[in-house]
Design a protein around this motif. Structure first.
Motif, PDB file in Angstrom:
ATOM      1  N   LYS A 124       0.797  -1.243  -0.065  1.00  0.00           N
ATOM      2  CA  LYS A 124      -0.079   0.093   0.024  1.00  0.00           C
ATOM      3  C   LYS A 124       0.878   1.299  -0.211  1.00  0.00           C
ATOM      4  CE  LYS A 124      -4.016   1.795   2.213  1.00  0.00           C
ATOM      5  NZ  LYS A 124      -4.931   1.705   1.126  1.00  0.00           N
ATOM      6  N   LYS A 125       0.928   1.919   1.259  1.00  0.00           N
ATOM      7  CA  LYS A 125       1.720   3.179   1.069  1.00  0.00           C
ATOM      8  C   LYS A 125       3.291   3.036   0.943  1.00  0.00           C
ATOM      9  CE  LYS A 125      -2.007   4.835   2.153  1.00  0.00           C
ATOM     10  NZ  LYS A 125      -2.858   6.008   2.143  1.00  0.00           N
ATOM     11  N   SER A 126       4.049   2.070   1.239  1.00  0.00           N
ATOM     12  CA  SER A 126       5.118   1.798   1.143  1.00  0.00           C
ATOM     13  C   SER A 126       5.623   1.561  -0.255  1.00  0.00           C
ATOM     14  CB  SER A 126       5.912   0.785   2.093  1.00  0.00           C
ATOM     15  OG  SER A 126       5.760   1.008   3.424  1.00  0.00           O
ATOM     16  N   GLU A 167       0.017   8.306  -6.890  1.00  0.00           N
ATOM     17  CA  GLU A 167      -0.547   9.429  -6.241  1.00  0.00           C
ATOM     18  C   GLU A 167      -1.594   8.861  -5.267  1.00  0.00           C
ATOM     19  OE1 GLU A 167      -0.054  12.395  -6.671  1.00  0.00           O
ATOM     20  OE2 GLU A 167       1.669  11.964  -8.501  1.00  0.00           O
ATOM     21  N   HIS A 168      -1.913   9.570  -4.110  1.00  0.00           N
ATOM     22  CA  HIS A 168      -2.737   9.028  -3.059  1.00  0.00           C
ATOM     23  C   HIS A 168      -4.196   9.681  -3.545  1.00  0.00           C
ATOM     24  CE1 HIS A 168      -3.644   9.691   1.807  1.00  0.00           C
ATOM     25  NE2 HIS A 168      -4.174   8.584   1.222  1.00  0.00           N
ATOM     26  N   MET A 169      -4.768   8.845  -4.518  1.00  0.00           N
ATOM     27  CA  MET A 169      -6.093   9.549  -5.123  1.00  0.00           C
ATOM     28  C   MET A 169      -7.215   8.231  -5.119  1.00  0.00           C
ATOM     29  SD  MET A 169      -4.780  11.629  -8.515  1.00  0.00           S
ATOM     30  CE  MET A 169      -3.991  13.256  -8.186  1.00  0.00           C
ATOM     31  N   PRO A 195      -6.038  14.358   1.882  1.00  0.00           N
ATOM     32  CA  PRO A 195      -5.297  13.589   2.945  1.00  0.00           C
ATOM     33  C   PRO A 195      -5.901  12.428   3.581  1.00  0.00           C
ATOM     34  CG  PRO A 195      -4.936  16.059   3.014  1.00  0.00           C
ATOM     35  CD  PRO A 195      -6.125  15.602   1.994  1.00  0.00           C
ATOM     36  N   SER A 196      -5.127  11.692   4.247  1.00  0.00           N
ATOM     37  CA  SER A 196      -5.820  10.747   4.961  1.00  0.00           C
ATOM     38  C   SER A 196      -6.949  11.192   5.911  1.00  0.00           C
ATOM     39  CB  SER A 196      -4.708  10.030   5.697  1.00  0.00           C
ATOM     40  OG  SER A 196      -3.557   9.426   5.184  1.00  0.00           O
ATOM     41  N   ALA A 197      -7.999  10.324   5.959  1.00  0.00           N
ATOM     42  CA  ALA A 197      -9.256  10.507   6.725  1.00  0.00           C
ATOM     43  C   ALA A 197      -9.894  11.833   6.274  1.00  0.00           C
ATOM     44  CB  ALA A 197      -8.810  10.420   8.082  1.00  0.00           C
ATOM     45  N   GLY A 205     -11.750  11.952   3.455  1.00  0.00           N
ATOM     46  CA  GLY A 205     -12.989  11.897   2.446  1.00  0.00           C
ATOM     47  C   GLY A 205     -12.740  11.022   1.260  1.00  0.00           C
ATOM     48  N   LYS A 206     -11.602  10.282   0.954  1.00  0.00           N
ATOM     49  CA  LYS A 206     -11.707   9.578  -0.390  1.00  0.00           C
ATOM     50  C   LYS A 206     -12.437   8.537  -0.447  1.00  0.00           C
ATOM     51  CE  LYS A 206      -7.179   8.946   0.096  1.00  0.00           C
ATOM     52  NZ  LYS A 206      -7.255   9.772   1.496  1.00  0.00           N
ATOM     53  N   THR A 207     -12.613   7.669   0.487  1.00  0.00           N
ATOM     54  CA  THR A 207     -13.477   6.477   0.292  1.00  0.00           C
ATOM     55  C   THR A 207     -14.901   6.836   0.307  1.00  0.00           C
ATOM     56  OG1 THR A 207     -11.996   5.203   1.619  1.00  0.00           O
ATOM     57  CG2 THR A 207     -14.147   4.455   1.555  1.00  0.00           C
ATOM     58  N   ASP A 235     -10.268   3.703  -4.170  1.00  0.00           N
ATOM     59  CA  ASP A 235     -10.441   4.609  -3.087  1.00  0.00           C
ATOM     60  C   ASP A 235      -9.249   5.239  -2.466  1.00  0.00           C
ATOM     61  OD1 ASP A 235      -9.755   2.788  -1.321  1.00  0.00           O
ATOM     62  OD2 ASP A 235     -11.112   3.227   0.239  1.00  0.00           O
ATOM     63  N   ASP A 236      -8.088   4.938  -2.851  1.00  0.00           N
ATOM     64  CA  ASP A 236      -7.054   5.550  -1.670  1.00  0.00           C
ATOM     65  C   ASP A 236      -5.700   5.750  -2.903  1.00  0.00           C
ATOM     66  OD1 ASP A 236      -6.102   6.050   0.590  1.00  0.00           O
ATOM     67  OD2 ASP A 236      -4.653   4.573   0.299  1.00  0.00           O
ATOM     68  N   ILE A 237      -5.568   4.858  -3.915  1.00  0.00           N
ATOM     69  CA  ILE A 237      -4.444   5.120  -4.593  1.00  0.00           C
ATOM     70  C   ILE A 237      -4.602   5.156  -6.069  1.00  0.00           C
ATOM     71  CG2 ILE A 237      -2.014   4.073  -4.853  1.00  0.00           C
ATOM     72  CD1 ILE A 237      -2.002   3.119  -2.229  1.00  0.00           C
TER      73      ILE A 237
HETATM   74 MN   LIG Z   1      -5.102   6.785   2.431  1.00  0.00          MN
END
Ligand SMILES: [Mn+2]
Ligand SMILES: Nc1nc2c(ncn2[C@@H]2O[C@H](COP(=O)(O)OP(=O)(O)OP(=O)(O)O)[C@@H](O)[C@H]2O)c(=O)[nH]1
Ligand SMILES: O=C([O-])CC(=O)C(=O)O
Length: 625
Positions: free
Chosen positions: A238-240, A258-260, A280-282, A284-286, A305-307
């Motif tokens: 995921k993030k890494s 991207e974090h999109m 940014p995290s938490a 509203g993307k999901t 929903d995140d990347i």
């Molecule tokens: Mn995220």
């Protein structure tokens, strides 16, 4: 060397590789096993059988609680150590050869030094545990934009989560064997069961280590994660990988990681648009990814929903995939009234972490229902009743669930070439100053909007919740190289896309009135903002009439945003779009300071944008007087 691959643990999971693995994977596994000294090595094939066996092991060890199958079939609750509930940004490192390549926003340690330190930490760290070998693909296996990795971990919880979040098994391993490049992702919870004297100690519900390291080696495309079992620190695809390492690969290869979130938007007359949005995290993307429209005829379908990984296609446009296979979503605030699609997605086959447990064996969290059950077991296993003054679920409680279960998932969410992107949206959590929506004047202005995003901090990472911080492109904790170089990369991608570049927008669902309440209803009503964005994308005469110039960017013309039936007062609406030139001059000063931290690596285009913003604000202040 210790005898490896001999003990068929857990309960007969395959101790042999599904097929002869690439010799360099095998060599690496042998090397890691020699260092970490696990009892056994298990090569994972991603099969249902293996999933069941691992689940049984975790249940037997008391690391998972089986939820009531009547309400939540195939679902489990995990409770973490209270000190292992979120990403640890202060212990996340970008270990590039040159310190300046990590830049001022990343923690940096020399790679050789970090490897030496981590080699000490990993020595014997898996004693008494099983080392799982998890080959995975980010993106559909074999897809044009997909990438491969292998995670080594001593946590069965992590393996099960990787099964949900990535595509695990023999197919990715075959591609690796065939010579495709792959990322090495090493993980240990750092809690050996056998001590130096050879004495075995009992395991705990959530093994971890108070000393944590989430270390990235961008030049060699490696990740070493130690001490945490929490998703963002431990599910290394995921993030890494998909953000920190992939952003470096993307820089080198000319694309974007991207974090999109990614969605497909369909209008009442059947026009479709693909949108990518970075919050940014938490923030509203999901929720936006699973939006259920309150406007008749409009439809949002979920792609991710995140990347997102975005790359120019043969047609010159920007195409995007969601490299993930599941959702690792924020539970609190997720309810029937806010995100019904998420509630339906988690009907079963879900791992919940740090949610509260109901007396009849289901999960609960703040915001799931309007009123809390009269009795719960909270996320730490303690009795809980309403009115105790502390939440029952951790504010960063999460659900881990296959994306395919989402009722709003788009048919083509696994398309190998991805989808063509029409618009990119940046957002943040801002109680003041930032309007509900605006459109960038052009690509470079859009890059400036992305680069200058500030947002109030959330529970997704350690730190003071609510504190305002710069989070450029929502990538502050996720950019694997110098943030200023990343901005320059964005500028250059725009140059290459030319007139085929997506339009760029900015949104803020979180502006508050003087009385402290949110001015905008948000959630399903965010479709109204998407409707305006779609109108702008049409490029017709009506599109032009829908907007006017403002000092910050292009905003909806009077009446162009459909707010009918929302009960917003005229004052609410004014406040949602108010631009206070004095407050914005102060923001511009802060931006100048922020840019100064990057020295002369800040692209000239962004300095020009800042000067132009100041000029527009001065003009606006002049008119206001
Ligand atoms: Mn995220
Ligand atoms: N007021 C308001 N709150 C929202 C809105 N959208 C999301 N939220 C809340 O914001 C929190 C986080 O939302 P998510 O959609 O999970 O955020 P995310 O960006 O996907 O988070 P990560 O998974 O950490 O990257 C939840 O508590 C939501 O209920 C909105 O439109 N308005
Ligand atoms: O990585 C995590 O822990 C969850 C997540 O999506 C984020 O924080 O943006």
């Amino acid at each position: 060397m210790t005898i490896l691959e001999s003990r068929p643990t857990p309960s007969g999971a395959r101790a042999e590789a599904p097929s002869a693995p690439a010799s360099d994977v095998r060599a690496w596994v042998d090397q890691v096993a020699a260092l970490t000294q696990p009892d056994a090595v298990v090569w994972c094939d991603g099969s249902d059988r293996e999933r069941h066996e691992l689940t049984q092991v975790l249940l037997d060890e008391g690391k998972l609680i089986r939820l009531n199958g009547e309400y939540r079939p195939g679902s489990y609750l995990a409770r973490s150590d209270p000190d292992d509930v979120a990403r640890v940004e202060s212990r996340t490192f970008i270990c590039s050869q040159d310190r300046d390549d990590a830049g001022p926003t990343n923690n940096w340690v020399d790679p050789a030094e970090m490897k030496a330190e981590l080699t000490d930490r990993f020595a014997g760290s898996m004693r008494g545990r099983t080392l799982y070998v998890v080959p995975f693909s980010m993106g559909p296996v074999g897809g044009r934009l997909s990438k491969l990795g292998v995670q080594l971990t001593d946590s069965a919880y992590v393996v099960l989560s990787m099964y949900i979040m990535t595509r695990v098994g023999a197919a990715p391993l075959e591609l690796i064997e065939a010579g495709e490049p792959w990322v090495k992702a090493l993980h240990s919870v750092g809690a050996p069961l056998i001590d130096e004297a050879g004495i075995r100690h009992p395991d705990v519900e959530w093994p971890c280590n108070p000393d944590k390291y989430i270390a990235h080696f961008p030049e060699t495309r490696e990740i070493w994660s130690f001490g945490s079992g929490y998703g963002g620190n431990a599910l290394l695809g995921k993030k890494s990988f998909a953000l920190r390492i992939a952003s470096v690969i993307a820089r080198d290869e000319g694309w974007l990681a991207e974090h999109m979130l990614l969605i497909k938007l369909t209008s009442p007359v059947g026009r479709t648009f693909h949108l990518a949005a970075a919050f940014p995290s938490a923030c509203g993307k999901t929720n936006l990814a699973m939006l259920r429209s309150t406007l008749p005829g409009w439809k949002v379908e979920t792609l991710g929903d995140d990347i997102a990984w975005l790359r120019q296609g043969e047609d010159g446009r920007l195409w995007a995939i969601n490299p993930e296979n599941g959702f690792f979503g924020v539970a609190p605030g997720t309810g029937e009234s806010t995100n019904p699609n998420a509630i339906e997605t988690i009907w079963g086959n879900t791992i919940f972490t740090n949610a509260a447990l109901t007396d009849d064996g289901d999960v609960w969290w703040e915001g799931m229902t309007d009123t809390a059950p009269l009795h719960l077991t909270d996320w730490q296993g303690a009795d809980w009743t309403p009115g105790l003054g502390r939440p029952a679920a951790h504010p960063n409680a999460r659900f881990t669930v296959p994306a395919a279960q989402c009722p709003s998932i788009a048919d083509d969410w696994e398309a190998h070439d991805g989808v063509p992107i029409d618009a990119i949206i940046f957002g943040g959590r801002r109680a003041t100053n930032v309007p509900l929506v605006l459109e960038a004047r052009d690509w470079e202005h859009g890059v400036f909007l992305g680069a200058t995003i500030a947002s109030e901090q959330t529970a997704a990472a350690e730190g003071a919740v609510g504190a305002l911080r710069r989070d450029p492109f929502a990538m502050l904790p996720f950019c694997g190289y110098n943030m200023a170089d990343y901005w320059a990369h964005w500028v250059s991608v725009g140059e290459r896309l030319g007139d085929k570049a997506p339009k760029i927008f900015q949104v803020n669902w979180f502006r508050k009135g003087a009385d402290g309440r949110y001015l905008w209803p948000g959630f399903g009503d965010n479709i109204r903002v998407l409707e305006w964005i779609a109108a702008r994308l049409e490029g017709t005469d009506a599109s032009a009439e829908a907007a006017v110039d403002g000092p910050l960017g292009v905003v909806p013309a009077e009446g162009a945003l459909d707010v009918s039936g929302l009960g917003l007062t005229e004052t609410d609406l004014d406040e949602l779009f108010a631009v206070d030139p004095t407050a914005w001059q102060a923001e511009a000063d802060l931006t100048e300071e922020f840019f100064a931290g990057f020295g002369d690596r800040v692209p000239a285009e962004l300095q020009t944008q800042l000067a132009e913003l100041r000029a527009r604000l001065a003009a606006a202040a002049g008119t206001a007087e």
